[in-house]
Design an enzyme around this catalytic site. Structure first.
Site, PDB file in Angstrom:
ATOM      1  N   HIS A 126      34.957  43.824  45.972  1.00  0.00           N
ATOM      2  CA  HIS A 126      36.223  43.726  45.246  1.00  0.00           C
ATOM      3  C   HIS A 126      36.784  45.124  44.988  1.00  0.00           C
ATOM      4  O   HIS A 126      36.100  46.132  45.186  1.00  0.00           O
ATOM      5  CB  HIS A 126      36.039  42.986  43.915  1.00  0.00           C
ATOM      6  CG  HIS A 126      35.891  41.502  44.070  1.00  0.00           C
ATOM      7  ND1 HIS A 126      34.668  40.915  44.304  1.00  0.00           N
ATOM      8  CD2 HIS A 126      36.804  40.498  44.030  1.00  0.00           C
ATOM      9  CE1 HIS A 126      34.834  39.597  44.402  1.00  0.00           C
ATOM     10  NE2 HIS A 126      36.116  39.325  44.237  1.00  0.00           N
TER      11      HIS A 126
ATOM     12  N   LYS B 132      37.671  45.938  39.163  1.00  0.00           N
ATOM     13  CA  LYS B 132      36.967  44.733  38.722  1.00  0.00           C
ATOM     14  C   LYS B 132      35.752  45.136  37.906  1.00  0.00           C
ATOM     15  O   LYS B 132      34.947  45.970  38.334  1.00  0.00           O
ATOM     16  CB  LYS B 132      36.548  43.878  39.912  1.00  0.00           C
ATOM     17  CG  LYS B 132      35.904  42.547  39.499  1.00  0.00           C
ATOM     18  CD  LYS B 132      35.686  41.641  40.701  1.00  0.00           C
ATOM     19  CE  LYS B 132      34.974  40.355  40.322  1.00  0.00           C
ATOM     20  NZ  LYS B 132      35.766  39.532  39.363  1.00  0.00           N
TER      21      LYS B 132
END
EC number: 1.17.1.8
Length: 240
Positions: free
Chosen positions: A135, A139
């Site tokens: 990600h 995040k």
């Protein structure tokens, strides 16, 4: 459909844009800290929003959990990840009085991935399994809620499974029951999840790559459109 947004970060901003394009109305936003730049009426409590048909949550446990302890009756779509066990217990309790939908990943493609994985695990019982997710660099939680969901599928089909998060501390060969779990954070990666089955002289990889965060926003809107017509209960992609 009149929608209350819980959280107004990048994801719910997309929900707002896409929902309005579909003809829905955003009637309010709940945030940790009210912001002058938020273009919608801001509220502190769900019950204060009298004309909402459904609430869509893309927030975080710090914002969501106090709200779930309040008295309200409103169909609820939840996409928050983190503190999963506590969250599921609370949502299950709330579902006795309202329809509640939860998914750690609002992409229907990821839902399909779990079904493919469930079919593959028994067929590849003697293969080693490694899970990897990637990600963007903003995040916070790791591993992702989606990777935990994939791991749960494996646990439901294999006995004596052991999650391994940090192999360099073990200093030993891989055990048959090990499931490697790996998280990558960097750049602007929207979201990638891969399941690797490694056997003798062959490997099989199953991968889902999100090309745009719009898939998650659209998934939440579609879930809300169905949820508003459902009786009280706890819903996932399996039964919605």
């Amino acid at each position: 459909m009149k929608i209350l947004l819980i959280g107004y970060g990048a994801m719910n901003q997309r929900v707002a844009r896409l929902a309005e394009e579909k003809g829905h109305e955003i009637v309010g936003v709940i945030e940790n800290t009210p912001k002058a730049t938020t273009p919608y009426q801001q509220y502190q409590h769900i019950a204060d929003v009298k004309d909402a048909d459904v609430a869509i949550d893309f927030s975080n446990p710090n914002l969501l959990f106090p709200l779930l302890d309040e008295a309200f009756h409103l169909p609820l779509v939840v996409a928050t990840t983190g503190e999963k066990e506590k969250l599921l217990n609370k949502l299950d309790e709330l579902s006795k009085n309202m329809p509640v939908f939860f998914s750690a990943n609002m992409s229907y493609g990821v839902h399909a991935l779990t079904k493919i994985l469930a079919a593959a695990v028994p067929l590849l019982d003697d293969f080693d399994i490694e899970l990897t997710e990637a990600h963007h660099n903003k995040k916070v939680d790791a591993p992702s809620g989606t990777l935990e969901k994939l791991y749960d599928v494996i646990v439901s089909l294999k006995e004596n499974v052991t999650p391994v998060y940090d192999r360099h501390e073990l200093n030993e060969k891989r055990q048959p029951q090990d499931i490697g779990i790996h998280s990558i954070r960097g750049g602007t990666i929207v979201g990638e999840h891969e399941v690797l089955f490694a056997g003798t002289d062959e490997t099989i990889q199953i991968t889902h790559r999100a090309q745009s965060k719009d898939i998650f926003a659209n998934g939440a809107i579609q879930a809300a459109e169905r949820l508003v017509n459902k009786p009280n209960g706890f819903y996932t992609f399996d039964n919605l």
